[in-house]
Design a protein around this motif. Structure first.
Motif, PDB file in Angstrom:
ATOM      1  N   GLY A   1      -1.945   8.994   9.164  1.00 39.85           N
ATOM      2  CA  GLY A   1      -1.943  10.098   8.189  1.00 39.85           C
ATOM      3  C   GLY A   1      -1.764  11.457   8.837  1.00 39.85           C
ATOM      4  O   GLY A   1      -2.252  12.469   8.337  1.00 39.85           O
ATOM      5  N   VAL A   2      -1.032  11.502   9.949  1.00 37.99           N
ATOM      6  CA  VAL A   2      -0.797  12.770  10.651  1.00 37.99           C
ATOM      7  C   VAL A   2       0.425  13.468  10.045  1.00 37.99           C
ATOM      8  O   VAL A   2       1.459  12.829   9.820  1.00 37.99           O
ATOM      9  N   SER A   3       0.304  14.752   9.778  1.00 39.46           N
ATOM     10  CA  SER A   3       1.442  15.477   9.193  1.00 39.46           C
ATOM     11  C   SER A   3       1.480  16.902   9.727  1.00 39.46           C
ATOM     12  O   SER A   3       0.504  17.638   9.612  1.00 39.46           O
TER      13      SER A   3
ATOM     14  N   LEU B   1       5.146  12.297   7.284  1.00 40.69           N
ATOM     15  CA  LEU B   1       3.810  11.738   7.508  1.00 40.69           C
ATOM     16  C   LEU B   1       3.930  10.655   8.575  1.00 40.69           C
ATOM     17  O   LEU B   1       4.919   9.914   8.583  1.00 40.69           O
ATOM     18  N   GLY B   2       2.935  10.556   9.449  1.00 47.61           N
ATOM     19  CA  GLY B   2       3.093   9.556  10.499  1.00 47.61           C
ATOM     20  C   GLY B   2       1.827   9.237  11.260  1.00 47.61           C
ATOM     21  O   GLY B   2       0.714   9.440  10.761  1.00 47.61           O
ATOM     22  N   VAL B   3       2.041   8.712  12.454  1.00 51.15           N
ATOM     23  CA  VAL B   3       0.938   8.255  13.309  1.00 51.15           C
ATOM     24  C   VAL B   3       1.111   8.819  14.703  1.00 51.15           C
ATOM     25  O   VAL B   3       2.227   9.145  15.112  1.00 51.15           O
TER      26      VAL B   3
ATOM     27  N   PHE C   1       2.280   8.768  21.978  1.00 55.17           N
ATOM     28  CA  PHE C   1       3.412   8.358  21.136  1.00 55.17           C
ATOM     29  C   PHE C   1       3.165   8.881  19.745  1.00 55.17           C
ATOM     30  O   PHE C   1       2.021   8.963  19.298  1.00 55.17           O
ATOM     31  N   SER C   2       4.223   9.261  19.047  1.00 56.17           N
ATOM     32  CA  SER C   2       4.056   9.542  17.615  1.00 56.17           C
ATOM     33  C   SER C   2       5.307   9.094  16.869  1.00 56.17           C
ATOM     34  O   SER C   2       6.388   8.953  17.473  1.00 56.17           O
ATOM     35  N   TYR C   3       5.145   8.836  15.585  1.00 57.19           N
ATOM     36  CA  TYR C   3       6.251   8.361  14.758  1.00 57.19           C
ATOM     37  C   TYR C   3       6.049   8.868  13.338  1.00 57.19           C
ATOM     38  O   TYR C   3       4.947   8.775  12.803  1.00 57.19           O
ATOM     39  N   PHE C   4       7.110   9.397  12.747  1.00 56.83           N
ATOM     40  CA  PHE C   4       6.980   9.977  11.398  1.00 56.83           C
ATOM     41  C   PHE C   4       8.003   9.368  10.449  1.00 56.83           C
ATOM     42  O   PHE C   4       9.109   9.039  10.854  1.00 56.83           O
ATOM     43  N   THR C   5       7.580   9.221   9.187  1.00 53.01           N
ATOM     44  CA  THR C   5       8.498   8.778   8.130  1.00 53.01           C
ATOM     45  C   THR C   5       8.483   9.858   7.058  1.00 53.01           C
ATOM     46  O   THR C   5       7.667  10.777   7.110  1.00 53.01           O
ATOM     47  N   ARG C   6       9.325   9.668   6.031  1.00 56.36           N
ATOM     48  CA  ARG C   6       9.270  10.669   4.951  1.00 56.36           C
ATOM     49  C   ARG C   6       7.951  10.489   4.198  1.00 56.36           C
ATOM     50  O   ARG C   6       7.454   9.357   4.069  1.00 56.36           O
TER      51      ARG C   6
ATOM     52  N   GLU D   1       5.772  -4.066  21.267  1.00 55.22           N
ATOM     53  CA  GLU D   1       4.965  -3.025  21.903  1.00 55.22           C
ATOM     54  C   GLU D   1       4.288  -2.206  20.809  1.00 55.22           C
ATOM     55  O   GLU D   1       4.786  -2.148  19.670  1.00 55.22           O
ATOM     56  N   LEU D   2       3.189  -1.532  21.180  1.00 59.08           N
ATOM     57  CA  LEU D   2       2.412  -0.810  20.169  1.00 59.08           C
ATOM     58  C   LEU D   2       3.271   0.196  19.386  1.00 59.08           C
ATOM     59  O   LEU D   2       3.206   0.245  18.153  1.00 59.08           O
ATOM     60  N   GLY D   3       4.089   0.962  20.073  1.00 56.89           N
ATOM     61  CA  GLY D   3       4.912   1.972  19.388  1.00 56.89           C
ATOM     62  C   GLY D   3       5.825   1.328  18.353  1.00 56.89           C
ATOM     63  O   GLY D   3       5.984   1.830  17.235  1.00 56.89           O
ATOM     64  N   ASP D   4       6.439   0.196  18.716  1.00 52.43           N
ATOM     65  CA  ASP D   4       7.337  -0.503  17.781  1.00 52.43           C
ATOM     66  C   ASP D   4       6.554  -1.065  16.595  1.00 52.43           C
ATOM     67  O   ASP D   4       7.028  -1.041  15.458  1.00 52.43           O
TER      68      ASP D   4
END
Ligand code: PXL
Length: 284
Positions: free
Chosen positions: A180-182, A188-190, A200-205, A231-234
């Motif tokens: 829930g990081v934004s 919004l992402g992790v 690592f971070s990853y965001f989606t719409r 892997e964790l990021g994937d």
């Protein structure tokens, strides 16, 4: 095939906890055993609900499994019924964790700045003990603030997230993932940080709608990906993309909010996305 055990409640209606973990992990090709911590009529966001605490079953079931030499590749905990039950879960970890298996803890206890209805203010400290024994923890920002004592903020930048992640690692876990990081209105992402300093971070719409049970869907999908060798990021990225698909599929229904997200119709896509990620990771 990998075998995991999940310790969380059965909410009979409302798509969360075990009624999400079982179908998602099965679809991802992972055997999912369950140890129900409580049986509820629905999750606790409904105004009326029943709850039968099953704490007295944890010990005898564990004894029987130990006698049968049953082992698990992953141990996954979610919503727990009480502070006392947190202690039992720590004992379960001591009995069933090995050098090889993975302990994933989703400290499902709060959202939007508030503890869930069934918990009092002493609960986060008990959940922190469960987190201390985990390889990976997956709190949202509210849960992270309750676990670390850092005030909850709705407006923040990367420094706040970094501080929360560092404080979460101080609990004793190996890797802390914040959901829930934004940093921008539409995304919004992790984000994760591990003990080696890897980030690592990853965001989606960001979807306009928010539904109950998306945290459980997210954690189950992450574990499925990890058990299949991602892997964790994937695994985090796969789970984020999948939750967005499920929210989009749910948003056509007005009454859906209380009943969790419609993941069932998206399971074929989850399987395709998983295979694609597995293929890309072996090609790398
Ligand atoms: O989705 C988390 C969850 C799981 N189980 C129960 C809940 C909740 C959130 O409210 O009430 C019983």
């Amino acid at each position: 095939m990998k075998r995991i055990i999940t310790l969380q409640d059965i909410s009979c209606v409302g798509r969360c906890s075990i009624t999400v973990a079982l179908p998602i992990l099965s679809a991802m090709g992972v055997e999912c055993g369950i140890l129900p911590t409580a049986v509820l009529s629905t999750h606790t966001m409904f105004h009326t609900f029943t709850c039968k605490d099953l704490s007295d079953q944890i010990e005898p079931i564990s004894d029987a499994w130990e006698k049968e030499q049953i082992t698990f590749d992953g141990i996954y905990t979610g919503y727990l019924a009480s502070g006392q039950q947190c202690e039992q879960i720590c004992r379960f970890f001591d009995r069933f964790s090995t050098k090889e298996n993975l302990i994933l803890v989703d400290p499902a206890m709060a959202d939007n700045g508030k503890l869930y209805a069934a918990f009092d203010d002493s609960f986060p400290a008990e959940m922190a003990k469960v987190c201390s024994k985990a390889d990976i923890i997956l709190p949202n920002i509210t849960e992270a603030s309750l676990l670390t004592g850092i005030p909850y903020q709705t407006e923040y930048g990367p420094d706040y997230i970094q501080l929360l992640l560092e404080k979460l690692l101080e609990l004793g876990c190996q890797t802390a993932v914040l959901t829930g990081v934004s940093y921008q209105p539409g995304l919004l992402g992790v984000a994760y940080l591990d003990r080696t300093g890897k980030q690592f971070s990853y965001f989606t719409r960001r979807c306009a709608q928010s539904y109950h049970g998306t945290g459980d869907l997210y954690s189950s999908t992450v574990l499925g990906g990890l058990m299949r060798g991602l892997e964790l990021g994937d695994a985090l990225a796969l789970a984020a993309d999948f939750v967005v698909l499920c929210i989009e599929a749910t948003s056509v229904s007005k009454s859906a909010r209380w009943y969790g997200v419609e993941f069932e119709s998206q399971i074929p896509k989850l399987c395709e996305m998983l295979e694609e990620k597995l293929k890309n990771s072996t090609d790398r």
